[in-house]
Design a protein around this motif. Sequence first.
Motif, PDB file in Angstrom:
ATOM      1  N   SER A   1      -6.109  11.354 -12.460  1.00 54.10           N
ATOM      2  CA  SER A   1      -6.535  12.713 -12.146  1.00 54.10           C
ATOM      3  C   SER A   1      -5.923  13.136 -10.821  1.00 54.10           C
ATOM      4  O   SER A   1      -5.421  12.309 -10.051  1.00 54.10           O
ATOM      5  CB  SER A   1      -8.068  12.787 -12.036  1.00 54.10           C
ATOM      6  OG  SER A   1      -8.496  12.081 -10.890  1.00 54.10           O
ATOM      7  N   GLU A   2      -5.995  14.440 -10.591  1.00 55.87           N
ATOM      8  CA  GLU A   2      -5.522  14.990  -9.327  1.00 55.87           C
ATOM      9  C   GLU A   2      -6.284  14.331  -8.168  1.00 55.87           C
ATOM     10  O   GLU A   2      -5.709  13.984  -7.145  1.00 55.87           O
ATOM     11  CB  GLU A   2      -5.735  16.504  -9.353  1.00 55.87           C
ATOM     12  CG  GLU A   2      -5.350  17.232  -8.094  1.00 55.87           C
ATOM     13  CD  GLU A   2      -3.854  17.233  -7.821  1.00 55.87           C
ATOM     14  OE1 GLU A   2      -3.063  16.924  -8.728  1.00 55.87           O
ATOM     15  OE2 GLU A   2      -3.479  17.524  -6.667  1.00 55.87           O
ATOM     16  N   ARG A   3      -7.589  14.127  -8.374  1.00 61.14           N
ATOM     17  CA  ARG A   3      -8.416  13.502  -7.334  1.00 61.14           C
ATOM     18  C   ARG A   3      -7.960  12.060  -7.063  1.00 61.14           C
ATOM     19  O   ARG A   3      -7.843  11.647  -5.905  1.00 61.14           O
ATOM     20  CB  ARG A   3      -9.878  13.520  -7.784  1.00 61.14           C
ATOM     21  CG  ARG A   3     -10.830  12.726  -6.925  1.00 61.14           C
ATOM     22  CD  ARG A   3     -11.205  13.446  -5.653  1.00 61.14           C
ATOM     23  NE  ARG A   3     -12.003  14.623  -5.941  1.00 61.14           N
ATOM     24  CZ  ARG A   3     -13.350  14.624  -6.012  1.00 61.14           C
ATOM     25  NH1 ARG A   3     -14.025  13.517  -5.795  1.00 61.14           N
ATOM     26  NH2 ARG A   3     -13.997  15.732  -6.268  1.00 61.14           N
ATOM     27  N   VAL A   4      -7.708  11.318  -8.126  1.00 59.16           N
ATOM     28  CA  VAL A   4      -7.243   9.938  -7.949  1.00 59.16           C
ATOM     29  C   VAL A   4      -5.914   9.933  -7.197  1.00 59.16           C
ATOM     30  O   VAL A   4      -5.697   9.131  -6.283  1.00 59.16           O
ATOM     31  CB  VAL A   4      -7.095   9.219  -9.317  1.00 59.16           C
ATOM     32  CG1 VAL A   4      -6.391   7.872  -9.146  1.00 59.16           C
ATOM     33  CG2 VAL A   4      -8.456   9.020  -9.980  1.00 59.16           C
ATOM     34  N   ARG A   5      -5.033  10.867  -7.569  1.00 60.94           N
ATOM     35  CA  ARG A   5      -3.724  10.915  -6.897  1.00 60.94           C
ATOM     36  C   ARG A   5      -3.905  11.163  -5.401  1.00 60.94           C
ATOM     37  O   ARG A   5      -3.341  10.458  -4.570  1.00 60.94           O
ATOM     38  CB  ARG A   5      -2.862  12.029  -7.507  1.00 60.94           C
ATOM     39  CG  ARG A   5      -1.442  12.071  -6.949  1.00 60.94           C
ATOM     40  CD  ARG A   5      -0.607  13.177  -7.577  1.00 60.94           C
ATOM     41  NE  ARG A   5      -1.035  14.509  -7.171  1.00 60.94           N
ATOM     42  CZ  ARG A   5      -0.719  15.082  -5.998  1.00 60.94           C
ATOM     43  NH1 ARG A   5       0.023  14.430  -5.123  1.00 60.94           N
ATOM     44  NH2 ARG A   5      -1.155  16.292  -5.701  1.00 60.94           N
ATOM     45  N   ARG A   6      -4.741  12.137  -5.076  1.00 55.04           N
ATOM     46  CA  ARG A   6      -4.942  12.471  -3.650  1.00 55.04           C
ATOM     47  C   ARG A   6      -5.582  11.309  -2.895  1.00 55.04           C
ATOM     48  O   ARG A   6      -5.173  10.976  -1.781  1.00 55.04           O
ATOM     49  CB  ARG A   6      -5.822  13.711  -3.517  1.00 55.04           C
ATOM     50  CG  ARG A   6      -5.148  14.980  -4.012  1.00 55.04           C
ATOM     51  CD  ARG A   6      -6.082  16.167  -3.851  1.00 55.04           C
ATOM     52  NE  ARG A   6      -5.601  17.342  -4.572  1.00 55.04           N
ATOM     53  CZ  ARG A   6      -6.272  18.489  -4.634  1.00 55.04           C
ATOM     54  NH1 ARG A   6      -7.443  18.613  -4.019  1.00 55.04           N
ATOM     55  NH2 ARG A   6      -5.776  19.506  -5.298  1.00 55.04           N
ATOM     56  N   ASP A   7      -6.598  10.710  -3.511  1.00 48.00           N
ATOM     57  CA  ASP A   7      -7.284   9.594  -2.842  1.00 48.00           C
ATOM     58  C   ASP A   7      -6.339   8.406  -2.650  1.00 48.00           C
ATOM     59  O   ASP A   7      -6.353   7.737  -1.616  1.00 48.00           O
ATOM     60  CB  ASP A   7      -8.513   9.155  -3.651  1.00 48.00           C
ATOM     61  CG  ASP A   7      -9.655  10.170  -3.565  1.00 48.00           C
ATOM     62  OD1 ASP A   7      -9.546  11.121  -2.759  1.00 48.00           O
ATOM     63  OD2 ASP A   7     -10.647  10.013  -4.311  1.00 48.00           O
ATOM     64  N   ALA A   8      -5.538   8.133  -3.654  1.00 48.94           N
ATOM     65  CA  ALA A   8      -4.600   7.008  -3.565  1.00 48.94           C
ATOM     66  C   ALA A   8      -3.569   7.270  -2.475  1.00 48.94           C
ATOM     67  O   ALA A   8      -3.219   6.364  -1.700  1.00 48.94           O
ATOM     68  CB  ALA A   8      -3.917   6.792  -4.914  1.00 48.94           C
ATOM     69  N   GLU A   9      -3.108   8.501  -2.400  1.00 48.95           N
ATOM     70  CA  GLU A   9      -2.121   8.833  -1.372  1.00 48.95           C
ATOM     71  C   GLU A   9      -2.748   8.753   0.015  1.00 48.95           C
ATOM     72  O   GLU A   9      -2.108   8.317   0.972  1.00 48.95           O
ATOM     73  CB  GLU A   9      -1.523  10.228  -1.630  1.00 48.95           C
ATOM     74  CG  GLU A   9      -0.609  10.222  -2.856  1.00 48.95           C
ATOM     75  CD  GLU A   9       0.010  11.576  -3.176  1.00 48.95           C
ATOM     76  OE1 GLU A   9      -0.230  12.549  -2.429  1.00 48.95           O
ATOM     77  OE2 GLU A   9       0.729  11.644  -4.191  1.00 48.95           O
TER      78      GLU A   9
END
Lengths: 205, 466
Positions: free
Chosen positions: B380-388
């Motif tokens: 998800s967009e949220r996972v991408r942001r959190d991972a980054e």
Amino acid sequence: MDSFTVLAGVAAPLMRANIDTDTIIRIERMTGTTPEQMAPWAFESLRFQADGAEDPGFVLNQAPFREAPILLAGDNFGCGSSREGAVWALKYSGMRCVIAPSFGDIFYGSCFQNGLLPVVLPAAQVERLAEQCAGGNARVTVDLRQQVVVSPHGERMPFAIEAIRREALLEGLDDIGLTLKQDEAIAAFQARDRVARPWVWQPGQ
Amino acid sequence: MPGRTLFDKIWDTHVVADLGEGWALLHIDRHLLHDLSGGRALNDIARRGLPVRNPELAFATPDHAVSSAPGRTAASFKPGEALHNELQRRSAETGITFFDLGQDGQGIVHVMGPELGIVLPGVTLICGDSHTCTNGGLGALAFGVGSSELTHALATQTLRQRRPKRMRVRFEGACGPGVGPKDLILHLIGKLGANAGTGYAVEYAGSAVRALSIEGRLTLCNLSIELGAKMGLIAPDDTTYEYLAGRRYAPKGAAFDRAVEAWRGLPTDPDAVFDREERVDAAAVAPTVTWGTSPEHAIAVDGIIPDPADAADPERRAAGLAALRYMGLEPGRPIAGTPIDWVFNGSCTNSRLSDLRDAAGVVRGRRVAEGVTAWVVPGSERVRRDAEAEGLDRVFRDAGFAWREAGCSMCVAANGERVPPGARSVSTSNRNFVGRQGPGARTHLASPMMAAAAAVTGTITDVRRL
């Protein structure tokens, strides 16, 4: 919805376990197509060779089975993805009935939404049907009213089906139409539930 | 009154009308809609002249037919653009919440639903996607439906359903190093078969399940459908409530407390009886990988590719032999050491933050092996942001992985993203069917750690040896 009462015709044996709905219809064939347009792509990975030519070894490419209205299959037919395109591809290829020892749950339910009859018979009986149908000239009869499959050799194979599904298929009833008649019961349920479980009804509050 | 299972309690609460013979008109509390089936269903309902009965209970996002290329837009994958636009337009017309590309909330439906708190214990939830069972990890009764049922549910907020049988699988003990929920569930499917769950709602229980995070529970429930069960679920507990607290669409304040109080009554009663019970010793499960074209073709990574000729059942023998031919493998050889070409880290099974952390833990300080193409597609967009935010994208990029945007990507290959014909991929997804990842693609299912191990060694590798 199309009704189903009695069907007699050629049965094509595809006796392999776990034929999934990806095998019945590839996902790309479901984008930008109507259900009717999916028929040529049924069993694409089995029907065609890498060069695009038909695989003459695949049962549905063989003359007597091309137009078969009945399919004989192994355990767990239609497992995997919920795509109703798998049912549409079969339906618009002219199939009205699949006989197998077991079915994927979602595929099984979707058949009834489209006037297809999935019949569960013990594996030994499906194998007998497959043997008797191997030549392509034999005919199988599926009688939903009497809940029986009659093999080319005349063996009567009774099958079970829930009354609610049998009725709907015999009559060609539309589920949405039936449920809309229960609108008052739905409204009453929702009114009670808004009090009992308010958190369900106001997401985020 | 005899004890009731978690499943029974949720089912009984949702019966609008008894239709006889074990059938019920069942209330549906939540819908998730995606681009591949959502727009079609909303068109269908419009064509019938029916309104969406409760749009406030439905949430939509594009995931299946969108590109995951960095910087993508809806137009990046042309055939998907119309599906995206249709879902967006119909959602707006009917009042359904829509999370667009680039917005917090966009992502694979079964990643987005839990992370936004849309999925709650005790709710019934459907989606036109068989992996809807994933959401049972939060104690919801969640299941996939076809297009007709999707339309039915949008129009009536109910479905006509037959009560399934009940199965309980207890995973007891602690997982060994390198072993997680993906291995537990693949092991179970290998042991019981891909149709063992047909006709059942499966509850996962036992100490190994209690010890799992919510993300791990979602992974476990995700593969219920590969066991044949359209519903898989896990009783909610404090782990669940801690996970949900503060999420955007979860109840807040006093409403949350009241909900938790009700949810505490959901777990299966001690004297409840199941139609079938299974037990798995979690400590005895090895990292698990598939060799064939059904999820039941699962073996321990230190195992030997079996000979389908030994199968008693002729249809399984036929399927196994065809699978070996398709996969280009020979029986009797170790599966470990098989050279691979691709690695796909993603899908509704294994694309959450904890999955990416697991994979990054293996990758850190190593390089993707020569000749291997490796992708990470956050769920998800949220996972991408959190991972980054925690630098995981750097770990992957530095090692030679492609770091991409959220979506189903190569798990479903409905978006132009495919493993090439004949290429062998270790994938954290859920289906190794013929052609699933693209025509001719050869898929080995495994955990994020195992996929990472394959990426850095270029072969199917026991992650415990790294």
